[in-house]
Structures are given as structure tokens and as C-alpha cells.
Design a protein around this motif. Structure first.
Motif, PDB file in Angstrom:
ATOM      1  N   PHE A  18     -48.716  -4.934   4.668  1.00  0.00           N
ATOM      2  CA  PHE A  18     -49.841  -4.315   4.229  1.00  0.00           C
ATOM      3  C   PHE A  18     -50.114  -3.300   5.229  1.00  0.00           C
ATOM      4  N   ILE A  19     -49.983  -3.371   6.400  1.00  0.00           N
ATOM      5  CA  ILE A  19     -50.304  -2.354   7.402  1.00  0.00           C
ATOM      6  C   ILE A  19     -49.340  -1.379   7.530  1.00  0.00           C
ATOM      7  N   SER A  20     -48.157  -1.834   7.372  1.00  0.00           N
ATOM      8  CA  SER A  20     -46.919  -0.796   7.006  1.00  0.00           C
ATOM      9  C   SER A  20     -47.141   0.034   6.088  1.00  0.00           C
ATOM     10  N   GLY A  21     -47.410  -0.566   4.883  1.00  0.00           N
ATOM     11  CA  GLY A  21     -47.917   0.469   3.371  1.00  0.00           C
ATOM     12  C   GLY A  21     -49.110   0.858   3.394  1.00  0.00           C
ATOM     13  N   CYS A  22     -50.145   0.565   4.233  1.00  0.00           N
ATOM     14  CA  CYS A  22     -51.610   1.137   3.916  1.00  0.00           C
ATOM     15  C   CYS A  22     -52.149   1.760   5.275  1.00  0.00           C
ATOM     16  N   LEU A  23     -51.930   1.101   6.138  1.00  0.00           N
ATOM     17  CA  LEU A  23     -52.528   1.776   7.679  1.00  0.00           C
ATOM     18  C   LEU A  23     -51.538   2.152   8.602  1.00  0.00           C
ATOM     19  N   ASN A  24     -50.342   2.609   8.092  1.00  0.00           N
ATOM     20  CA  ASN A  24     -49.164   3.160   8.911  1.00  0.00           C
ATOM     21  C   ASN A  24     -49.897   4.737   9.129  1.00  0.00           C
ATOM     22  N   LEU A  25     -50.678   5.106  10.043  1.00  0.00           N
ATOM     23  CA  LEU A  25     -51.261   6.185  10.294  1.00  0.00           C
ATOM     24  C   LEU A  25     -50.296   7.115  11.059  1.00  0.00           C
ATOM     25  N   ASN A  26     -50.035   8.454  10.320  1.00  0.00           N
ATOM     26  CA  ASN A  26     -49.159   9.342  10.863  1.00  0.00           C
ATOM     27  C   ASN A  26     -49.851  10.536  11.106  1.00  0.00           C
ATOM     28  N   SER A  27     -49.082  11.588  11.629  1.00  0.00           N
ATOM     29  CA  SER A  27     -49.841  12.992  12.049  1.00  0.00           C
ATOM     30  C   SER A  27     -50.332  13.749  10.643  1.00  0.00           C
ATOM     31  N   ASP A  28     -49.874  13.283   9.469  1.00  0.00           N
ATOM     32  CA  ASP A  28     -50.319  14.085   8.319  1.00  0.00           C
ATOM     33  C   ASP A  28     -51.684  13.445   7.877  1.00  0.00           C
ATOM     34  N   ALA A 177     -53.574   1.710  -1.625  1.00  0.00           N
ATOM     35  CA  ALA A 177     -53.430   2.410  -0.167  1.00  0.00           C
ATOM     36  C   ALA A 177     -54.260   3.799  -0.172  1.00  0.00           C
ATOM     37  N   GLN A 178     -54.215   4.664  -1.427  1.00  0.00           N
ATOM     38  CA  GLN A 178     -54.833   5.671  -1.228  1.00  0.00           C
ATOM     39  C   GLN A 178     -56.375   5.506  -1.205  1.00  0.00           C
ATOM     40  N   PHE A 179     -56.838   4.649  -2.046  1.00  0.00           N
ATOM     41  CA  PHE A 179     -58.323   3.937  -1.917  1.00  0.00           C
ATOM     42  C   PHE A 179     -58.914   3.599  -0.636  1.00  0.00           C
ATOM     43  N   ILE A 180     -58.177   2.728   0.035  1.00  0.00           N
ATOM     44  CA  ILE A 180     -58.433   2.634   1.539  1.00  0.00           C
ATOM     45  C   ILE A 180     -58.603   3.902   2.394  1.00  0.00           C
ATOM     46  N   HIS A 181     -57.350   4.535   2.342  1.00  0.00           N
ATOM     47  CA  HIS A 181     -57.394   5.889   3.102  1.00  0.00           C
ATOM     48  C   HIS A 181     -58.880   6.712   2.819  1.00  0.00           C
ATOM     49  N   LEU A 182     -59.161   6.670   1.545  1.00  0.00           N
ATOM     50  CA  LEU A 182     -60.414   7.491   1.377  1.00  0.00           C
ATOM     51  C   LEU A 182     -61.749   6.925   1.949  1.00  0.00           C
ATOM     52  N   LEU A 183     -61.688   5.662   1.880  1.00  0.00           N
ATOM     53  CA  LEU A 183     -62.645   4.742   2.606  1.00  0.00           C
ATOM     54  C   LEU A 183     -62.749   5.056   4.042  1.00  0.00           C
ATOM     55  N   LEU A 184     -61.491   5.004   4.615  1.00  0.00           N
ATOM     56  CA  LEU A 184     -61.500   4.931   6.115  1.00  0.00           C
ATOM     57  C   LEU A 184     -61.924   6.325   6.543  1.00  0.00           C
TER      58      LEU A 184
END
Length: 190
Positions: A18-28, A177-184
Motif C-alpha cells: 500500500f505504501i509503495s503503491g500509494c504513498l511513494n512520494l517522488n519529486s513529481d 491512489a490518485q484519490f488519496i493523493h488528491l486528499l493529501l
């Protein structure tokens, strides 16, 4: 931003996925690694539903700093302990920026902080919404099995909906994952 991950009763590898597929934050990403502190509640089994153990974990990791705000992301049985820990965290004078419940079927969700439900299918979404759905939420379409939304959120497609648009999803299909990124991104400054 502190992100508190409260897994369910499953193998640790699923949470790592989950963390690598959703919260793996990168420079983009607009959310940088420097601004995010990811804390994974380490207990397994019945302790995943213990708000007291989750709260103790938060105190051990974040101390008594009143400025320690948190976004809770919980899954399955972990939603039970996480929602109660979030309430306790807030009662202790800390800030709960948001609460994201992933497949917390049958768990009542209430609070004076933003709550978002995510479900692996429409039935779970609809029936869980009867117990409180909060703000924008997500359901997988087509439906996937329960563990897939946690194991591979980047591959689970569905709809982001607002409670006022419950039966008429307005979003294009996006991944969990995109939904969670939008929330974050939305809560990043809070």
C-alpha cells in the motif's frame, strides 16, 4: 504532515505494498518527502482495533507536541481502533487533519474533522455510508476484492463522489491512489 497508517488484520507485506503503491512520494508529486512523516502502527491481530495501543504508539512517535496534527489512513478492522484513537488524539488537544477509512464496512464514522470513506465496491460504499460517510469518498468500479484496494491502490479504478452527488458520480474514473493523493494535497497546508 504526519500520516498515521492503521492496517487491518493481514500480512505486513500488504501494508508495505500500500505504501509503495500509494504513498511513494517522488519529486513529481506536489507533496514532498520532506513535508511528510509516515508512521505505520506496527501491531497485528486483535491489537489493530485497540485505540489505546494506537494512542500509545502516537505518543511514543510524536511526543506531547500540541502542534502534532495527523491524517489517519486506516484499513478494514484497523478503522475500528483508528477512529477511536483519532477522537482521543483530538480530545488531548491535538489536531486531526483528516480521517480516511478504507473498507471499514460496518464501522460508524463520525467526528468534527473531515472524514472520507473508500470502498472496494459500490455495495460496501452504499451500505457503509448509512453509518456516516463524511466528505468526498471513493468506491471501486469495477468492484475488486477486499484486499486489492489495500495491496494495489494504484491499480484500483473507481469514482470519487460527493455525498450530494451520491447516485450520479461526476468524476472521471481515477485510481484509489490518485484519490488519496488528491486528499493529501488538499490537506497539505493544514
Amino acid at each position: 504532515m504526519n500520516i498515521i497508517i492503521c492496517p487491518g488484520m493481514h500480512e505486513r507485506e500488504l501494508t508495505e505494498s500500500f505504501i509503495s503503491g500509494c504513498l511513494n512520494l517522488n519529486s513529481d508529486s506536489s507533496i514532498t518527502k520532506k513535508s511528510v512523516n509516515i508512521l505505520v502502527y506496527p501491531q497485528q491481530g486483535v491489537l489493530t482495533i485497540s485505540p489505546l495501543h494506537i494512542l500509545q504508539f502516537l505518543h511514543n512517535c510524536l511526543g506531547d507536541r500540541l502542534e502534532s496534527s495527523a491524517i489517519f489512513i486506516s484499513f478494514s478492522a484497523g478503522v475500528v481502533g483508528a477512529i477511536l484513537a483519532a477522537h482521543s488524539w483530538q480530545l488531548l488537544g491535538r489536531k486531526v487533519t483528516a480521517f480516511i477509512a478504507i473498507d471499514g464496512w460496518g464501522v460508524p464514522l463520525w467526528g468534527d474533522f473531515p472524514i472520507h470513506r473508500m470502498s472496494h465496491d459500490y455495495f460496501t460504499h452504499w451500505s457503509s455510508s448509512l453509518l456516516g460517510s463524511g466528505k468526498n469518498h471513493f468506491y471501486a468500479q469495477p468492484a475488486v476484492d477486499h484486499l486489492s484496494i489495500w495491496r494495489s491502490p494504484q491499480t484500483v479504478l473507481g469514482f470519487a463522489v460527493k455525498p450530494s452527488e451520491e447516485f450520479y458520480p461526476k468524476s472521471d474514473r481515477i485510481s484509489a491512489a490518485q484519490f488519496i493523493h488528491l486528499l493529501l494535497r488538499h490537506y497539505e497546508g493544514n
